[in-house]
Design a protein around this motif. Structure first.
Motif, PDB file in Angstrom:
ATOM      1  N   CYS A  42      -6.397 -11.731  -2.886  1.00 48.48           N
ATOM      2  CA  CYS A  42      -6.459 -11.791  -4.354  1.00 48.48           C
ATOM      3  C   CYS A  42      -5.058 -11.751  -4.956  1.00 48.48           C
ATOM      4  O   CYS A  42      -4.753 -12.506  -5.877  1.00 48.48           O
ATOM      5  N   ALA A  43      -4.222 -10.875  -4.448  1.00 49.50           N
ATOM      6  CA  ALA A  43      -2.859 -10.750  -4.975  1.00 49.50           C
ATOM      7  C   ALA A  43      -2.036 -12.004  -4.700  1.00 49.50           C
ATOM      8  O   ALA A  43      -1.207 -12.397  -5.516  1.00 49.50           O
ATOM      9  N   LEU A 149      10.310  -4.720   5.572  1.00 55.29           N
ATOM     10  CA  LEU A 149      11.772  -4.667   5.425  1.00 55.29           C
ATOM     11  C   LEU A 149      12.326  -6.010   4.925  1.00 55.29           C
ATOM     12  O   LEU A 149      13.232  -6.040   4.085  1.00 55.29           O
ATOM     13  N   VAL A 150      11.775  -7.108   5.418  1.00 58.72           N
ATOM     14  CA  VAL A 150      12.207  -8.428   4.946  1.00 58.72           C
ATOM     15  C   VAL A 150      11.877  -8.578   3.466  1.00 58.72           C
ATOM     16  O   VAL A 150      12.683  -9.096   2.685  1.00 58.72           O
ATOM     17  N   PHE A 151      10.697  -8.121   3.057  1.00 57.35           N
ATOM     18  CA  PHE A 151      10.313  -8.189   1.638  1.00 57.35           C
ATOM     19  C   PHE A 151      11.285  -7.393   0.774  1.00 57.35           C
ATOM     20  O   PHE A 151      11.655  -7.823  -0.315  1.00 57.35           O
ATOM     21  N   GLY A 168       3.698  -9.310  -7.052  1.00 55.22           N
ATOM     22  CA  GLY A 168       2.290  -9.465  -6.689  1.00 55.22           C
ATOM     23  C   GLY A 168       2.110 -10.236  -5.396  1.00 55.22           C
ATOM     24  O   GLY A 168       1.275  -9.890  -4.556  1.00 55.22           O
ATOM     25  N   LEU A 169       2.913 -11.298  -5.213  1.00 50.27           N
ATOM     26  CA  LEU A 169       2.812 -12.108  -4.002  1.00 50.27           C
ATOM     27  C   LEU A 169       3.178 -11.305  -2.758  1.00 50.27           C
ATOM     28  O   LEU A 169       2.430 -11.291  -1.768  1.00 50.27           O
ATOM     29  N   LEU A 170       4.316 -10.620  -2.791  1.00 45.05           N
ATOM     30  CA  LEU A 170       4.743  -9.860  -1.624  1.00 45.05           C
ATOM     31  C   LEU A 170       3.823  -8.680  -1.346  1.00 45.05           C
ATOM     32  O   LEU A 170       3.559  -8.346  -0.191  1.00 45.05           O
ATOM     33  N   ASN A 174       1.912  -8.315   2.146  1.00 43.53           N
ATOM     34  CA  ASN A 174       2.038  -7.049   2.871  1.00 43.53           C
ATOM     35  C   ASN A 174       0.664  -6.448   3.155  1.00 43.53           C
ATOM     36  O   ASN A 174       0.404  -5.958   4.251  1.00 43.53           O
ATOM     37  N   MET A 175      -0.240  -6.495   2.173  1.00 42.37           N
ATOM     38  CA  MET A 175      -1.579  -5.954   2.386  1.00 42.37           C
ATOM     39  C   MET A 175      -2.341  -6.772   3.432  1.00 42.37           C
ATOM     40  O   MET A 175      -3.091  -6.218   4.233  1.00 42.37           O
TER      41      MET A 175
END
Length: 193
Positions: A42-43, A149-151, A168-170, A174-175
């Motif tokens: 969703c994100a 860590l990259v994010f 929101g994308l990252l 991540n989720m």
């Protein structure tokens, strides 16, 4: 027994406890993984919405916390530190109000804070992965930590230009990675039960 032996035995004990939890509660870890994947998708699909929603939600939490601080300060006005408690409450009220009423400015602030969050989360996940290392699929947790860590690095480099959607994308990506790792780990432990 010297210190390195104590550390080794503590690590072995933690690994065994972790293994027991994974085997006993694999369904909960599977459900949690699926939930994280769905929220992440969703994100990713609507990152601007999640970015603004995060800011507004946090604004309400901070606003509520400020009201609690002020209420406690007023009830215990004779307590030492009254002015500090009152100041913290007023500060939280103002910041919460600004996040709610001006989410665009809050997005910039939160984006910087999110870079710190991803950095600390990445370190924590990598540490957890090394604690899990002999267990199957521990590398997925390591991968999830490294992506966090990259994010953090990506956000730090380009936060002002991409803050409206990057957060929101990252967060979604991540989720998804965390959910994927939990699903794989839980399904493995279901099979060996």
């Amino acid at each position: 027994m010297n210190k390195p032996e104590n550390i080794d035995s503590d690590i072995q004990r933690l690994r065994q406890e972790m293994l027991n939890y994974f085997q006993t509660h694999w369904k909960l870890f599977l459900l949690e993984g699926i939930l994280f994947i769905l929220l992440g998708l969703c994100a990713v699909l609507i990152p601007q919405f999640f970015t603004v929603a995060i800011v507004i939600f946090l604004g309400w939490i901070i606003l509520f916390g400020g009201a609690v601080h002020i209420g406690r300060a007023l009830v215990f006005s004779a307590m030492p530190g009254f002015a500090v408690w009152l100041f913290m409450g007023i500060l939280q009220l103002v910041v919460g109000y600004l996040f709610i009423t001006q989410p665009a400015a809050g997005v910039l602030t939160l984006t910087v804070l999110m870079a710190l969050f991803f950095a600390f989360e990445g370190i924590a996940k990598i540490s957890l992965a090394f604690m899990m290392r002999p267990l199957p699929n521990w590398g997925l947790m390591l991968f999830s930590g490294m992506t966090a860590l990259v994010f953090a690095l990506i956000i730090s480099i380009s936060w002002s230009e991409t803050s409206q959607w990057l957060l929101g994308l990252l967060l979604g990506i991540n989720m998804i990675f965390l959910g994927w790792a939990l699903v794989k780990i839980s399904l493995h432990h279901k099979e060996i039960r």
